[in-house]
Design a protein around this motif. Structure first.
Motif, PDB file in Angstrom:
ATOM      1  N   MET B   1       0.828  -1.222   0.000  1.00  0.00           N
ATOM      2  CA  MET B   1       0.000   0.000   0.000  1.00  0.00           C
ATOM      3  C   MET B   1       0.860   1.270   0.000  1.00  0.00           C
ATOM      4  O   MET B   1       0.497   2.277  -0.594  1.00  0.00           O
ATOM      5  CB  MET B   1      -0.905   0.020   1.239  1.00  0.00           C
ATOM      6  CG  MET B   1      -2.119  -0.854   1.136  1.00  0.00           C
ATOM      7  SD  MET B   1      -3.351  -0.228  -0.008  1.00  0.00           S
ATOM      8  CE  MET B   1      -4.280   0.859   1.033  1.00  0.00           C
ATOM      9  N   ASN B   2       2.018   1.180   0.672  1.00  0.00           N
ATOM     10  CA  ASN B   2       2.890   2.343   0.773  1.00  0.00           C
ATOM     11  C   ASN B   2       3.391   2.791  -0.600  1.00  0.00           C
ATOM     12  O   ASN B   2       3.653   3.974  -0.833  1.00  0.00           O
ATOM     13  CB  ASN B   2       4.061   1.977   1.689  1.00  0.00           C
ATOM     14  CG  ASN B   2       4.679   3.206   2.298  1.00  0.00           C
ATOM     15  OD1 ASN B   2       4.396   4.302   1.861  1.00  0.00           O
ATOM     16  ND2 ASN B   2       5.487   3.008   3.302  1.00  0.00           N
ATOM     17  N   ASP B   3       3.540   1.800  -1.537  1.00  0.00           N
ATOM     18  CA  ASP B   3       4.079   2.121  -2.863  1.00  0.00           C
ATOM     19  C   ASP B   3       3.013   2.602  -3.836  1.00  0.00           C
ATOM     20  O   ASP B   3       3.303   2.800  -5.021  1.00  0.00           O
ATOM     21  CB  ASP B   3       4.766   0.871  -3.460  1.00  0.00           C
ATOM     22  CG  ASP B   3       5.901   0.408  -2.586  1.00  0.00           C
ATOM     23  OD1 ASP B   3       6.508   1.272  -1.944  1.00  0.00           O
ATOM     24  OD2 ASP B   3       6.166  -0.813  -2.533  1.00  0.00           O
ATOM     25  N   LEU B   4       1.819   2.778  -3.366  1.00  0.00           N
ATOM     26  CA  LEU B   4       0.741   3.228  -4.257  1.00  0.00           C
ATOM     27  C   LEU B   4       1.064   4.593  -4.844  1.00  0.00           C
ATOM     28  O   LEU B   4       1.751   5.407  -4.217  1.00  0.00           O
ATOM     29  CB  LEU B   4      -0.573   3.325  -3.484  1.00  0.00           C
ATOM     30  CG  LEU B   4      -1.273   2.028  -3.105  1.00  0.00           C
ATOM     31  CD1 LEU B   4      -2.530   2.340  -2.301  1.00  0.00           C
ATOM     32  CD2 LEU B   4      -1.656   1.228  -4.341  1.00  0.00           C
ATOM     33  N   ASP B   5       0.530   4.832  -6.017  1.00  0.00           N
ATOM     34  CA  ASP B   5       0.704   6.124  -6.654  1.00  0.00           C
ATOM     35  C   ASP B   5       0.004   7.190  -5.800  1.00  0.00           C
ATOM     36  O   ASP B   5      -1.083   6.946  -5.260  1.00  0.00           O
ATOM     37  CB  ASP B   5       0.066   6.063  -8.046  1.00  0.00           C
ATOM     38  CG  ASP B   5       0.383   7.281  -8.855  1.00  0.00           C
ATOM     39  OD1 ASP B   5       1.309   7.208  -9.680  1.00  0.00           O
ATOM     40  OD2 ASP B   5      -0.276   8.310  -8.644  1.00  0.00           O
ATOM     41  N   PRO B   6       0.590   8.384  -5.668  1.00  0.00           N
ATOM     42  CA  PRO B   6      -0.054   9.415  -4.840  1.00  0.00           C
ATOM     43  C   PRO B   6      -1.464   9.754  -5.309  1.00  0.00           C
ATOM     44  O   PRO B   6      -2.314  10.144  -4.495  1.00  0.00           O
ATOM     45  CB  PRO B   6       0.865  10.625  -4.985  1.00  0.00           C
ATOM     46  CG  PRO B   6       1.958  10.247  -5.854  1.00  0.00           C
ATOM     47  CD  PRO B   6       1.897   8.797  -6.157  1.00  0.00           C
ATOM     48  N   LEU B  92      -3.654  11.089   7.025  1.00  0.00           N
ATOM     49  CA  LEU B  92      -2.348  10.518   7.408  1.00  0.00           C
ATOM     50  C   LEU B  92      -1.747   9.675   6.283  1.00  0.00           C
ATOM     51  O   LEU B  92      -0.533   9.494   6.206  1.00  0.00           O
ATOM     52  CB  LEU B  92      -2.496   9.645   8.656  1.00  0.00           C
ATOM     53  CG  LEU B  92      -2.562  10.358  10.003  1.00  0.00           C
ATOM     54  CD1 LEU B  92      -2.817   9.350  11.102  1.00  0.00           C
ATOM     55  CD2 LEU B  92      -1.280  11.113  10.282  1.00  0.00           C
ATOM     56  N   ILE B  93      -2.630   9.149   5.411  1.00  0.00           N
ATOM     57  CA  ILE B  93      -2.144   8.323   4.284  1.00  0.00           C
ATOM     58  C   ILE B  93      -1.144   9.123   3.440  1.00  0.00           C
ATOM     59  O   ILE B  93      -0.169   8.587   2.934  1.00  0.00           O
ATOM     60  CB  ILE B  93      -3.342   7.859   3.399  1.00  0.00           C
ATOM     61  CG1 ILE B  93      -4.265   6.956   4.223  1.00  0.00           C
ATOM     62  CG2 ILE B  93      -2.867   7.155   2.135  1.00  0.00           C
ATOM     63  CD1 ILE B  93      -5.536   6.528   3.503  1.00  0.00           C
ATOM     64  N   LEU B  94      -1.382  10.431   3.366  1.00  0.00           N
ATOM     65  CA  LEU B  94      -0.501  11.279   2.535  1.00  0.00           C
ATOM     66  C   LEU B  94       0.909  11.422   3.106  1.00  0.00           C
ATOM     67  O   LEU B  94       1.830  11.781   2.374  1.00  0.00           O
ATOM     68  CB  LEU B  94      -1.115  12.661   2.384  1.00  0.00           C
ATOM     69  CG  LEU B  94      -1.938  12.908   1.123  1.00  0.00           C
ATOM     70  CD1 LEU B  94      -2.271  14.374   1.000  1.00  0.00           C
ATOM     71  CD2 LEU B  94      -1.216  12.447  -0.134  1.00  0.00           C
ATOM     72  N   THR B  95       1.061  11.149   4.399  1.00  0.00           N
ATOM     73  CA  THR B  95       2.400  11.303   4.993  1.00  0.00           C
ATOM     74  C   THR B  95       3.383  10.286   4.434  1.00  0.00           C
ATOM     75  O   THR B  95       4.587  10.415   4.624  1.00  0.00           O
ATOM     76  CB  THR B  95       2.358  11.153   6.534  1.00  0.00           C
ATOM     77  OG1 THR B  95       1.783   9.861   6.836  1.00  0.00           O
ATOM     78  CG2 THR B  95       1.556  12.246   7.191  1.00  0.00           C
ATOM     79  N   THR B  96       2.851   9.257   3.733  1.00  0.00           N
ATOM     80  CA  THR B  96       3.763   8.260   3.149  1.00  0.00           C
ATOM     81  C   THR B  96       4.208   8.680   1.736  1.00  0.00           C
ATOM     82  O   THR B  96       4.929   7.954   1.074  1.00  0.00           O
ATOM     83  CB  THR B  96       3.067   6.884   3.062  1.00  0.00           C
ATOM     84  OG1 THR B  96       1.855   7.051   2.320  1.00  0.00           O
ATOM     85  CG2 THR B  96       2.770   6.323   4.422  1.00  0.00           C
ATOM     86  N   THR B  97       3.744   9.847   1.293  1.00  0.00           N
ATOM     87  CA  THR B  97       4.120  10.322  -0.051  1.00  0.00           C
ATOM     88  C   THR B  97       5.129  11.455   0.070  1.00  0.00           C
ATOM     89  O   THR B  97       4.966  12.336   0.920  1.00  0.00           O
ATOM     90  CB  THR B  97       2.857  10.860  -0.777  1.00  0.00           C
ATOM     91  OG1 THR B  97       1.896   9.832  -0.792  1.00  0.00           O
ATOM     92  CG2 THR B  97       3.164  11.300  -2.193  1.00  0.00           C
ATOM     93  N   SER B  98       6.157  11.430  -0.795  1.00  0.00           N
ATOM     94  CA  SER B  98       7.133  12.519  -0.749  1.00  0.00           C
ATOM     95  C   SER B  98       6.493  13.766  -1.370  1.00  0.00           C
ATOM     96  O   SER B  98       5.655  13.651  -2.265  1.00  0.00           O
ATOM     97  CB  SER B  98       8.398  12.133  -1.499  1.00  0.00           C
ATOM     98  OG  SER B  98       8.208  12.348  -2.878  1.00  0.00           O
ATOM     99  N   PRO B  99       6.906  14.968  -0.884  1.00  0.00           N
ATOM    100  CA  PRO B  99       6.311  16.202  -1.411  1.00  0.00           C
ATOM    101  C   PRO B  99       6.446  16.321  -2.932  1.00  0.00           C
ATOM    102  O   PRO B  99       5.555  16.821  -3.595  1.00  0.00           O
ATOM    103  CB  PRO B  99       7.110  17.303  -0.710  1.00  0.00           C
ATOM    104  CG  PRO B  99       7.683  16.679   0.488  1.00  0.00           C
ATOM    105  CD  PRO B  99       7.873  15.235   0.181  1.00  0.00           C
ATOM    106  N   ARG B 100       7.558  15.808  -3.473  1.00  0.00           N
ATOM    107  CA  ARG B 100       7.783  15.896  -4.934  1.00  0.00           C
ATOM    108  C   ARG B 100       6.720  15.097  -5.676  1.00  0.00           C
ATOM    109  O   ARG B 100       6.160  15.549  -6.675  1.00  0.00           O
ATOM    110  CB  ARG B 100       9.168  15.343  -5.281  1.00  0.00           C
ATOM    111  CG  ARG B 100      10.254  16.370  -5.112  1.00  0.00           C
ATOM    112  CD  ARG B 100      11.526  15.908  -5.708  1.00  0.00           C
ATOM    113  NE  ARG B 100      11.861  14.524  -5.338  1.00  0.00           N
ATOM    114  CZ  ARG B 100      12.919  13.896  -5.765  1.00  0.00           C
ATOM    115  NH1 ARG B 100      13.752  14.495  -6.582  1.00  0.00           N
ATOM    116  NH2 ARG B 100      13.173  12.661  -5.389  1.00  0.00           N
TER     117      ARG B 100
END
Lengths: 274, 223
Positions: B1-6, B92-100
């Motif tokens: 799940m962590n590798d999902l597309d933003p 919180l799900i978004l915290t696993t995505t890098s800002p870029r």
């Protein structure tokens, strides 16, 4: 006489890397200490331990014999004032007057007494003409003086200053240090200055601690510190020119070792006059 | 799940938040809360972040519960709190995505770069604002003010007096940041190109489609 005691104090931001290692230091309220060290030597961390913002991981920090863990930050603030490197962070009112009065108001001091004390402090720190100005419109030097004034008005036993001379020109630096010396000698407030600037240390401070790699490489009298050349050599810390000249003259011509320009000039005049 | 597309993560968050805002049925909100906890737990890989955010927000929940119960009703207070919890936890799900990657995701949805960048900076700014607030409270305590010992009235007066400088400091930081960004050529050219490109995988397509479908079904059933 009040006393701050660090006993075998250590601190780490993460478990593997101790920033402060087994530091022991006694600071009396009559002292003017300079804690000197290069960038990353642990100076600011030590300042935050001394002000109670950080609690030691190992060892003890005692304020007049009372463990820092048993004192709240607000309680500690009545005994120890802290002037941060970036003094802007310390201001939260809209005028110099209000800024100085803030601490007194919170201590519920009478209004007439507050007005009188603020006036005195403004005069003491040469800030009268800025009394209605917003703290953020002041110059760098004036801001630093205001930050110290806000602490002095509360009559703490100690004031800890993190790089108070950083960003100040020669005149303002001198002005600031003169104020600190005055506070130390007249008001009997212990001064601890964290700095990497050795130029003024010999003329103002009475005691010196040299921080290196989280530990204390030297602590004690200033004169002895500057005479121990090996410490500075090991730390690759360049000494002020006046100390270098004075040391060479002391070594070659057995002239008394002088710590400031005036005394060196006086000694030279005396010798040359002969 | 962590590798999902933003974009997949954003779709899930948007769906959960939209349903939460549209409906106020208690059992539906409870179901959405359960789904958001489950999805966040799986994405982050730990429940600690969820517990922490709830811990930090409880004073807000308490004040909401009291105020809304007095001025509206208890059920309204409960649904409002549930709504906030669902949105906070799913965000919180978004915290696993890098800002870029986050900017890239917004750009691929045809959102102008300036706005995408602004959103990213704003999320980072919240942390800076929190640090500022911490520093200010520290400075107050260092002036001998024992915040914990103050009466409620005095506390509120103190917080109000600190709010203005905090906002002022945040605005001045934002202004300086804007100058720094302009100086580094933020809008030097009308079109930007990016070395990094996002690619949707099969699982992303499946999850996005099923999320949208489920959202539509829930809306139709409950309308």
């Amino acid at each position: 006489m009040a006393i701050l005691q660090l006993k075998e104090v250590s601190y780490a931001y993460n478990q593997d890397n101790k920033v402060i290692k087994n530091i022991s230091l006694d600071i009396l309220s009559e002292d003017f200490w300079a804690l000197v060290g290069a960038n990353g030597s642990g100076k600011t961390t030590l300042a935050k331990i001394l002000t109670g913002i950080f609690q030691p991981l190992d060892g003890q920090y005692l304020i007049d014999g009372k463990n820092s863990r048993k004192i709240t930050l607000g309680e500690l603030g009545t005994q120890i004032g802290f002037v941060q490197q970036n003094s802007i962070k310390q201001f939260f009112t809209s005028s110099v007057n209000q800024e100085i009065a803030f601490g007194l108001k919170n201590r519920k001091v009478e209004r007439t007494k507050i007005e009188r004390t603020v006036k005195e402090i403004l005069e003491y720190f040469s800030l009268e003409k800025h009394k209605e100005s917003h703290p953020l419109t002041l110059s760098q030097g004036e801001r630093k003086r205001l930050a110290v004034a806000c602490m002095v008005v509360l009559k703490p036993k100690f004031i800890i200053l993190d790089e108070p001379t950083a960003g100040l020109d020669r005149r303002n630096k001198g002005l600031m240090l003169d104020f600190l010396k005055k506070i130390n000698q007249q008001d009997r407030i212990g001064i601890v200055v964290i700095t990497h600037d050795l130029d003024w240390v010999s003329s103002y401070a009475s005691k010196l601690a040299v921080l290196a790699n989280g530990g204390i490489a030297y602590q004690g009298e200033i004169r002895k510190a500057f005479l121990q050349r090996q410490i500075w050599h090991d730390l690759q810390f360049p000494l002020p020119q006046i100390i270098e000249v004075s040391y060479k003259l002391h070594e070659k011509f057995n002239l008394p070792f002088c710590l400031d320009e005036q005394s060196l000039v006086r000694e030279l005049k005396r010798v040359l006059g002969k | 799940m962590n590798d999902l597309d933003p974009r997949t993560k954003l779709t899930i968050i948007l769906s959960l938040s939209s349903l939460t805002i549209i409906f106020d049925k208690f059992f539906l909100l409870c179901g959405l809360l359960l789904i958001s906890i489950l999805l966040t737990w799986i994405t982050i890989g730990s429940y600690i972040a969820i517990v922490r955010i709830l811990e930090k927000m409880w004073p807000l929940f308490l004040s909401l519960a009291i105020t809304l119960t007095i001025f509206a009703s208890f059920s309204e207070a409960l649904t409002s709190i549930l709504r906030i919890i669902i949105i906070a936890i799913s965000a919180l799900i978004l915290t696993t995505t890098s800002p870029r990657d986050f900017i890239q995701a917004l750009l691929s949805w045809r959102i102008p770069y300036e706005i995408a960048f602004m959103v990213m900076v704003a999320t980072r700014f919240l942390f800076i604002f929190r640090e500022e607030a911490k520093d200010t409270f520290l400075a107050v305590q260092m002036r001998g003010v024992e915040i914990n010992k103050l009466k409620y009235k005095e506390k509120i007066e103190l917080y109000i007096s600190l709010l203005l400088p905090l906002v002022f400091s945040a605005i001045s930081k934002a202004y300086k940041l804007a100058i720094a960004m302009e100086a580094r050529g933020l809008r030097a050219y009308p079109q930007r190109s990016f070395f990094r490109q996002l690619r949707l995988k099969k699982i992303d397509y499946c999850l996005m489609a099923s999320t949208i479908l489920a959202t539509v079904i829930v809306i139709f059933i409950n309308i």
